[in-house]
Enzyme design. Structure first.
Site, short mmCIF file in Angstrom:
data_model
loop_
_atom_site.label_atom_id
_atom_site.label_comp_id
_atom_site.label_asym_id
_atom_site.label_seq_id
_atom_site.Cartn_x
_atom_site.Cartn_y
_atom_site.Cartn_z
N ASN A 187 -38.38 12.64 -29.86
CA ASN A 187 -38.39 11.40 -30.35
C ASN A 187 -37.19 10.39 -30.19
OD1 ASN A 187 -41.23 11.83 -31.83
ND2 ASN A 187 -40.26 12.61 -33.41
N HIS A 192 -40.93 7.67 -30.32
CA HIS A 192 -42.27 8.02 -31.27
C HIS A 192 -43.51 8.34 -30.48
CE1 HIS A 192 -40.08 9.40 -34.98
NE2 HIS A 192 -39.27 8.05 -34.66
N GLU A 222 -44.23 18.17 -36.88
CA GLU A 222 -44.62 18.85 -35.83
C GLU A 222 -44.92 20.24 -36.01
OE1 GLU A 222 -40.12 19.31 -36.07
OE2 GLU A 222 -41.59 18.14 -36.77
#
Length: 324
Positions: A187, A192, A222
Site C-alpha cells: 500500500n 491502496h 490482509e
C-alpha cells in the site's frame, strides 16, 4: 420469451382448445390430462411458473394440486388459475382459501383468460425482483465486498456449524490463518488500489487451492481465514503449503507492473476429544501465524505438530522481491 404454462385438463377437447389458444398468444405449453401428472411436473427443477388447472380431474383435482403447492413452495412461486363449471360464491371462496390466484368459470372466456395472464406475468416479475433483492441483501450481509469471500460474521457462523458437525461425526477439523507478509509495504509503495488488486488475486488463488467443502473468509485487513472440515494435520499442512506456494511463486499484476508477494500461514487442528471453542482455535492459529512471521515469514507453522516448523518450508524456496 414468454414463460411456459402448464395446462391440466382431463377433457381432450378443452385441453386442445386451451393449448392452441395459448400457443397462438406466444406461450410455450405443457399439457397433461390429470392432477397427478400436473403435480409431478410442478415438482421438477424446470416447473412451469403458471398453471391452469381444471378443478375436477382424475387422480388429483386442481384444488388439491394447489393446496400441495402452497404447503411446499418457498422461493419458487407458481401462479395458479383454476377452471371450473362451479359458479357459486362459496366455491370461489373455497378456491381462494386453497391458494388459487385466479378463478374462471367454464366455458372459458378467452379475453378474461388473456387478461388474467397479464396479471400473472406482473406478479411473477415482482416476485423475481423481490428474490433478487433478498439475494443481494444476503450477499452484502455475509460477504466481503472487495474479495467476495465470507465476511467475519459469516465465517464465525460457518465455523460453529463445522465444529458441531465434526463433534457429531467424530472428525478432525483444521483451521488456518493466512496473512500477506509486509502488506503495508504494498500500500505504501504502490497505493491502496494496488493493494486491493493483490487481495482480490490472493482470494482467487486460495480458492483454487482448497477443497470444495472448505470455506474461506476475509478475517480482517490482509488476513484470511480458511476452515477445512474433516482435515487432519497432514491434509491441512498440504493445503496450507499449496496455497503458500500459489501466492509466492507467481508475481501479482497490479496494472503498472508485477510484484512479488509472500504469505505466512498458521494452522491448528481440532480433534473431537479436545472440544475446542472457535475462539480458542482462532487464537491458536494466530499464535502459529505469529511464529511463522517471527521465524522469517513465507512459511507454514502447524500448532501442536510433532514435526519441526522448518519441515514445511521447501529448502529451494527463496524470498521474492523487496516485500519480505
Amino acid at each position: 420469451m414468454e414463460p411456459t404454462i402448464l395446462i391440466a385438463e382431463d377433457d381432450l377437447v378443452s385441453r386442445v382448445a386451451l393449448t392452441r389458444r395459448l400457443e397462438g398468444w406466444g406461450y410455450p405449453v405443457v399439457a397433461v390430462a390429470d392432477g397427478q401428472a400436473a403435480w409431478d411436473l410442478l415438482q421438477g427443477p424446470n416447473a412451469p411458473p403458471i398453471a391452469i388447472l381444471d378443478w375436477t380431474m382424475p387422480a388429483m383435482d386442481g384444488l388439491e394440486v394447489c393446496r400441495r403447492l402452497r404447503l411446499n413452495q418457498q422461493d419458487r412461486y407458481t401462479y395458479v388459475v383454476l377452471l371450473s363449471g362451479r359458479e357459486s360464491k362459496e366455491d370461489l371462496i373455497t378456491a381462494l382459501r386453497a391458494g388459487v390466484d385466479d378463478y374462471l368459470v367454464k366455458p372459458c372466456d378467452w379475453t378474461q383468460l388473456e387478461a388474467r395472464l397479464v396479471v400473472a406475468l406482473r406478479i411473477l416479475s415482482l416476485q423475481a425482483q423481490l428474490l433478487a433483492t433478498r439475494e443481494r441483501l444476503r450477499q452484502e450481509a455475509t460477504h466481503d465486498p472487495l474479495t467476495g469471500l465470507w465476511n467475519r460474521r459469516a465465517a464465525v457462523d460457518a465455523l460453529r456449524r463445522d465444529l458441531a458437525r465434526a463433534g457429531r461425526e467424530n472428525e478432525a477439523l483444521s483451521l488456518m490463518l493466512v496473512d500477506l507478509d509486509n502488506f503495508k509495504g504494498v500500500n505504501d509503495c504502490w497505493g491502496h488500489p494496488a493493494g486491493d488488486r493483490v487481495l482480490v488475486e490472493t482470494a482467487s488463488r486460495i480458492r483454487r487451492c482448497v477443497r470444495g467443502a472448505d470455506s474461506i473468509a476475509r478475517w480482517g485487513g490482509e488476513e484470511l481465514l480458511v476452515v477445512l472440515p474433516a482435515a487432519d494435520a497432514l491434509t491441512a499442512t498440504e493445503v496450507a503449503e499449496r496455497l503458500r506456494r500459489s501466492i509466492a511463486e507467481e508475481p501479482f499484476d497490479i496494472g503498472s507492473e508485477a510484484i512479488s508477494v509472500t504469505a505466512s500461514v498458521g494452522v491448528v487442528v481440532s480433534y473431537p476429544d479436545l472440544r475446542d471453542q472457535w475462539e480458542d482455535l482462532v487464537r491458536l492459529a494466530d499464535e502459529a501465524l505469529y511464529r511463522a512471521k517471527r521465524e522469517g515469514r513465507n512459511r507454514v507453522d502447524v500448532q501442536g505438530s510433532p514435526m519441526t516448523h522448518a519441515a514445511f518450508i521447501p529448502s529451494t524456496m527463496q524470498p521474492l522481491g523487496t516485500l519480505q
